[in-house]
Enzyme design. Sequence first.
Site, PDB file in Angstrom:
ATOM      1  N   HIS B  94    -111.837  76.816  14.955  1.00  0.00           N
ATOM      2  CA  HIS B  94    -112.859  76.857  13.912  1.00  0.00           C
ATOM      3  C   HIS B  94    -112.337  77.659  12.724  1.00  0.00           C
ATOM      4  CE1 HIS B  94    -116.531  78.070  11.809  1.00  0.00           C
ATOM      5  NE2 HIS B  94    -117.021  76.933  12.265  1.00  0.00           N
ATOM      6  N   GLU B 142    -113.849  70.506   7.960  1.00  0.00           N
ATOM      7  CA  GLU B 142    -114.797  71.386   7.274  1.00  0.00           C
ATOM      8  C   GLU B 142    -114.071  72.154   6.179  1.00  0.00           C
ATOM      9  OE1 GLU B 142    -118.208  72.881  10.140  1.00  0.00           O
ATOM     10  OE2 GLU B 142    -116.344  73.957  10.546  1.00  0.00           O
ATOM     11  N   GLY B 182    -122.228  72.769   4.951  1.00  0.00           N
ATOM     12  CA  GLY B 182    -123.368  72.532   4.068  1.00  0.00           C
ATOM     13  C   GLY B 182    -124.324  71.435   4.529  1.00  0.00           C
ATOM     14  N   ALA B 203    -124.290  74.599  11.253  1.00  0.00           N
ATOM     15  CA  ALA B 203    -124.627  75.926  11.772  1.00  0.00           C
ATOM     16  C   ALA B 203    -125.868  76.462  11.067  1.00  0.00           C
ATOM     17  CB  ALA B 203    -123.435  76.865  11.591  1.00  0.00           C
ATOM     18  N   SER B 204    -125.674  77.070   9.881  1.00  0.00           N
ATOM     19  CA  SER B 204    -126.791  77.731   9.212  1.00  0.00           C
ATOM     20  C   SER B 204    -127.913  76.749   8.876  1.00  0.00           C
ATOM     21  CB  SER B 204    -126.302  78.449   7.949  1.00  0.00           C
ATOM     22  OG  SER B 204    -125.691  77.532   7.067  1.00  0.00           O
TER      23      SER B 204
END
Lengths: 223, 223, 223, 223
Positions: B94, B142, B182, B203-204
Amino acid sequence: MLETPVIVLNVKTYEEATGPKVFEIAQLMEKISKEMDASMAISVQATDIKSCAERFSIPVFAQHIDPIKPGSHTGWTLPEAIKSAGAVGTLINHSEHRLILADIDVCIKRAKELNLDHIVCSNNVETSKAIAALSPNFVAVEPPELIGGDISVTTADPDIVSNSVKVVKGISKNVKVLCGAGVKNGKDVSKALELGADGVLLASGIVKAKDKETVIADLAKGL
Amino acid sequence: MLETPVIVLNVKTYEEATGPKVFEIAQLMEKISKEMDASMAISVQATDIKSCAERFSIPVFAQHIDPIKPGSHTGWTLPEAIKSAGAVGTLINHSEHRLILADIDVCIKRAKELNLDHIVCSNNVETSKAIAALSPNFVAVEPPELIGGDISVTTADPDIVSNSVKVVKGISKNVKVLCGAGVKNGKDVSKALELGADGVLLASGIVKAKDKETVIADLAKGL
Amino acid sequence: MLETPVIVLNVKTYEEATGPKVFEIAQLMEKISKEMDASMAISVQATDIKSCAERFSIPVFAQHIDPIKPGSHTGWTLPEAIKSAGAVGTLINHSEHRLILADIDVCIKRAKELNLDHIVCSNNVETSKAIAALSPNFVAVEPPELIGGDISVTTADPDIVSNSVKVVKGISKNVKVLCGAGVKNGKDVSKALELGADGVLLASGIVKAKDKETVIADLAKGL
Amino acid sequence: MLETPVIVLNVKTYEEATGPKVFEIAQLMEKISKEMDASMAISVQATDIKSCAERFSIPVFAQHIDPIKPGSHTGWTLPEAIKSAGAVGTLINHSEHRLILADIDVCIKRAKELNLDHIVCSNNVETSKAIAALSPNFVAVEPPELIGGDISVTTADPDIVSNSVKVVKGISKNVKVLCGAGVKNGKDVSKALELGADGVLLASGIVKAKDKETVIADLAKGL
């Protein structure tokens, strides 16, 4: 904080101590700890903290924390995570998992914030003193060349133990000292205490033993 | 292997997803996954793998493995350990946990040995191609500068997705491609699939959402 | 770009090749390179690049660059700095100096920007292919377990050489392939070329030789 | 050993100080050092040590050494190599180039073996004390958040300087203390000395100045 004198077992990532296999070892330690009124703790893989902490009454430690706060740190070991899983302490800067100095400082501060016991590993007298200057709970001196070997540090290099005790206590009386590398039996433990240490840190001596119960009981006799 | 198209959530070390707090998120994903017949997986901290895998039917992933075999590796993440805890796969490399190339190769081989699904992260088209050359299950591209941001990679840089798909499939049709950074809603997901991706990694977008249920359901609609 | 077939000597940080001591080796290589019309290059420590590049006509390489641009990077190796000192190329990702994948990509791009030749080291067929996907000038495959040993990779594991050539050329005909580890004499060099390599990378075979002139001449005969 | 009080310039890998461009800066320092009888040293990139040491009479330092002995360490910085190139000292553990604790200890020992002056960087009072416990020549405390900034550490956080001096001298009177981060003029230097420091470590304050001569002269006045 851990009661001293103490025997701390680091099960590393040994096959014999991964997943449910670690329960047998933890159970023996719990049993002998009670029977002999001996202070013992077990440091397990992150994945096994929760199941060990739920099952056993002896203190469960993590093997490592990273110098981070909650946030974007994919795959790193968050101090809050090991505490939430039930660990009451952690190793820091183990010989197999060294950290940069500034990060050792952060890890110690994070452990204190969370009331986690912390055993910070050193490799010689000089680094024992340097770590003591960061005011941890415990310094554990382990000469890397003796780790996993057949001769206990207390026999092979007793001076590294007594001198680490001397320099650490010279910095602060509040920092306790463990020693490790090659520790295998009760005589090694009692020698460690004679040299001024507050306990021992060991791994293969228990995990790789055929008759674990006898070995743990013998170690406990040395306290 | 994960059914595709798939939504993979990496909960990182966010406070909102540490310890029992992650259950709420996993439960919502499980529920919506069933209701909408949408393939979803959750990648949690090592300490939380076991409790999530025991409680939920969606696939549980680790966030990282180290390139090691059982042995003396204090505090590192053993592939066998995450499998024993119940993980069916893992992220590798990652953006927040980069590995040297030779170690990515070892991690992929170790994951295959243990039948662990593995999503190997890349940061651009060139590294997507390089990782594809190592024959993983999944490459997840990413761009680091978009991670945690407000604009989805599918809008900000659609070419990085379509070109990663092109070069990866040029190396091997068997390697699947995810994209991330995003990603926040169903439109981002459907755009990812239009660009040739087999799913998204986020994730977020979920962990930091106020109304997680609505967000997860909207993402699932995009599949 | 280096003329091929080529012999590239990496002098590492051997005592016999630190400071002015490296001049003797460079001088012998220069002499034999001219006499035998053999393409040779020498990769020296950063501190010795300038004095070697000023004194000798054979190409001087750095042993490493870091993935950085000019700025605040105390003590790291700036690509512009090795070029300014006279290097015409560099090793990248040597077995003793591994980089994370994203940084290998940056180093290759930085080398290209500055027209620096670059030899990117791999450890097996899979990583040879992965590196080829990043389009470097050269891939140099060196099995770590054979480095510094007595048996040449061309004897101990000829398949790793021929298969690396095959997969690299399958990615791009423009990427040249070197092989290394245990290379000691002209027979090893000619075998490397037979296996499809464009040259060899070696270290102790020359630096630790008693009669360096004889060894270098013998190696050159293998081209 | 460096005469104190001293001004040490770290030119980092700034473009303005790479290759022959660093000569202008070194020459100004040499000139002002003589004219004003001010002790000054310059820490340059490894590739530039030799040409600076040959041209200038002020002490030339490396920016980093690795914890190694001569041998197989491709691309790492050998202490013997920087000494052979003419360096009389080195920075160790700079904020941009952190080392693990055990390696700081090795680097200090290697520097002492070779009679190299050594300035070991710390980031706060605790790590200043820890480094002092390793008995280096110099500790240089630099709060990372102030490095490269507009406000001098002596203004922004004078306590970190005076407390570092206190704890370091508490460990050993023989260890000298520098401070750095944001140092830009003679007032900052004289304030550092007032706070008990034996000198300053700076970088952009000189390298990025338009009128370097005026800045260096002003700094020297502060001694």
